[in-house]
Design a protein around this motif. Structure first.
Motif, short mmCIF file in Angstrom:
data_model
loop_
_atom_site.label_atom_id
_atom_site.label_comp_id
_atom_site.label_asym_id
_atom_site.label_seq_id
_atom_site.Cartn_x
_atom_site.Cartn_y
_atom_site.Cartn_z
N GLN A 192 -8.16 -7.36 -21.99
CA GLN A 192 -8.90 -7.35 -23.25
C GLN A 192 -10.08 -6.39 -23.19
N ARG A 193 -10.80 -6.40 -22.06
CA ARG A 193 -11.96 -5.52 -21.93
C ARG A 193 -11.55 -4.05 -21.96
N LEU A 194 -10.38 -3.73 -21.45
CA LEU A 194 -9.91 -2.35 -21.44
C LEU A 194 -9.46 -1.88 -22.82
N ARG A 195 -9.42 -2.78 -23.79
CA ARG A 195 -9.13 -2.39 -25.17
C ARG A 195 -10.41 -2.21 -25.97
N GLU A 196 -11.55 -2.43 -25.35
CA GLU A 196 -12.85 -2.29 -26.01
C GLU A 196 -13.43 -0.91 -25.71
N PRO A 197 -14.56 -0.52 -26.35
CA PRO A 197 -15.13 0.81 -26.12
C PRO A 197 -15.30 1.13 -24.64
N GLY A 198 -14.85 2.30 -24.26
CA GLY A 198 -14.92 2.75 -22.87
C GLY A 198 -13.66 2.49 -22.08
N GLY A 199 -12.78 1.62 -22.58
CA GLY A 199 -11.57 1.28 -21.85
C GLY A 199 -10.33 1.77 -22.56
N LEU A 200 -9.26 1.94 -21.79
CA LEU A 200 -7.99 2.38 -22.38
C LEU A 200 -6.85 1.90 -21.51
N LEU A 201 -5.81 1.38 -22.15
CA LEU A 201 -4.57 1.00 -21.50
C LEU A 201 -3.52 2.06 -21.81
N LEU A 202 -2.80 2.50 -20.80
CA LEU A 202 -1.77 3.52 -20.97
C LEU A 202 -0.48 3.08 -20.27
N THR A 203 0.66 3.46 -20.82
CA THR A 203 1.95 3.23 -20.17
C THR A 203 2.99 4.13 -20.80
N GLU A 204 4.04 4.42 -20.03
CA GLU A 204 5.16 5.17 -20.59
C GLU A 204 6.22 4.26 -21.18
N HIS A 205 6.02 2.93 -21.08
CA HIS A 205 7.01 1.97 -21.55
C HIS A 205 6.65 1.45 -22.93
N PRO A 206 7.61 1.27 -23.82
CA PRO A 206 7.33 0.77 -25.18
C PRO A 206 6.71 -0.61 -25.16
N PRO A 207 6.01 -0.99 -26.22
CA PRO A 207 5.44 -2.33 -26.31
C PRO A 207 6.50 -3.40 -26.10
#
Length: 373
Positions: A192-207
């Motif tokens: 959750q924190r990585l979806r807030e300002p300064g954070g980002l989640l990345l992946t090559e796999h679809p949701p």
């Protein structure tokens, strides 16, 4: 339309083609075929037929439902994104690795991709000392303007990413599952924190893609490929972190390792890396002194530390910021284009001007800085 100018809809259709894996798609995209005829010519027959059906009769194509569902997921919130070559936020460093992902699902703050990035990895069964070191290095890197990249795994990864965010810095987590899947489950708060300002989640796999063992080694190439270098904080001799270090070396990235006690099993992997040529790290300045050619002298050590380490200070004038990205080690022109954001013609013009002024020179492997202005 060349590959670099395809939009999200076209990329999603290509990624959904039957039997076409991410590696094959990336390899075809590197040829930059024109859209759509060039793609139809280079795709395997089965894939070409599926793409032709989608182009000519979308209502009859099974690709349509999948593409529209993916686009709907992105459209649900402003912080959901699909990145692909040509997208303004696409990390150009990824385009330099042998097997880049064809596209990336992103959830969070895309501004986290703007600072220079360092990967931090280590043991899932970290010692207290390892966790303390991970937090201390991540906090200082964040304070010096760097983004910490890792895999949100237990142990060192999570400690480094949480510390960077707590310090008000940026952190990117690369996942071995869908961007909306929390893995490991205990990291729900960090996710959750990585979806807030300064954070980002990345992946090559679809949701919605669940975590699978085979995804994580592939994930590691993105962790290191996004980054200027990788710091191994703590690792056993058979640790997956050593795989990340190997990938970083193969990608031309710098490899750093923290030394540890001979009696600590979780330090033996780091000691092995140092024996193999990794940079022994005692403090953050040891890292930044090695990365000036990647991320700019402006974000390297303080003036006093730079003088002591022999690293030139940032240019006093901002008239030519390109100098920030040059050092005594050759930097390829295409790398400079990606790091500075300049177009190719403007970058070449500025490099020529610096060469005429005697401040830079073209050598085998790229461009070097000759003297501080």
């Amino acid at each position: 339309m060349p590959a670099a100018r395809l939009g999200s809809r076209e990329w999603l259709a290509l990624a959904a083609l039957p039997g076409l894996g991410a590696g094959a798609l990336a390899e075809l995209a590197a040829r930059e075929p024109a859209w759509p005829d060039g793609w139809l010519a280079v795709l395997p027959p089965r894939c070409a037929s599926a793409l032709r059906l989608w182009l000519d009769h979308p209502a009859r194509s099974p690709l349509t439902a999948e593409v529209e569902a993916r686009l709907a997921w992105v459209a649900e919130a402003d912080d959901r994104h699909l990145l692909y070559p040509g997208h303004p936020a696409w990390p150009e460093l990824l385009s330099q690795i042998p097997d880049p992902p064809p596209l990336l699902w992103a959830w969070g703050d895309l501004a986290a991709l703007e600072p220079p990035r360092l990967a931090m990895v280590g043991s899932r069964r970290a010692t207290r000392e390892g966790l303390t070191n991970a937090g201390a290095f991540a906090r200082e890197l964040a304070g010096r303007g760097w983004c910490v990249v890792s895999g949100m795994a237990l142990g060192i990864d999570a400690a480094a990413q949480q510390a960077a965010l707590d310090a008000g810095g940026a952190s990117v987590a690369v996942l071995g599952c869908g961007v909306d899947v929390v893995y490991p489950p205990r990291h729900h708060r960090l996710h959750q924190r990585l979806r807030e300002p300064g954070g980002l989640l990345l992946t090559e796999h679809p949701p919605g893609t669940p975590a699978r063992a085979g995804f994580f080694p592939r994930r590691n190439r993105i962790v290191t490929g996004l980054s200027c270098g990788v710091l191994v904080v703590e690792a056993a001799e058979q640790s997956g972190s050593l795989v990340s270090a190997r990938l970083a070396g193969e990608q031309g990235r710098e490899v750093f390792a923290l030394p540890g006690s001979l009696h600590n099993p979780q330090a033996r992997g780091c000691l092995r890396l140092i024996r193999q040529g990794a940079v022994l790290v005692r403090e953050v300045d040891d890292i930044l002194a090695e990365l000036t050619q990647w991320a700019g002298i402006a974000l390297a050590p303080s003036a006093a530390a730079a003088e002591a380490s022999g690293v030139p200070e940032a240019p006093a004038s901002s008239s030519d910021p390109l100098l920030r990205w040059l050092s005594g080690s050759p930097t390829p022109a295409d790398t400079l284009v990606g790091l500075t954001g300049l177009d190719v013609a403007e970058c070449q013009r500025r490099l020529l001007a610096l060469e005429l002024e005697g401040q830079a020179a073209r050598v085998a492997g790229g461009w070097v800085r000759l003297s501080a202005p």
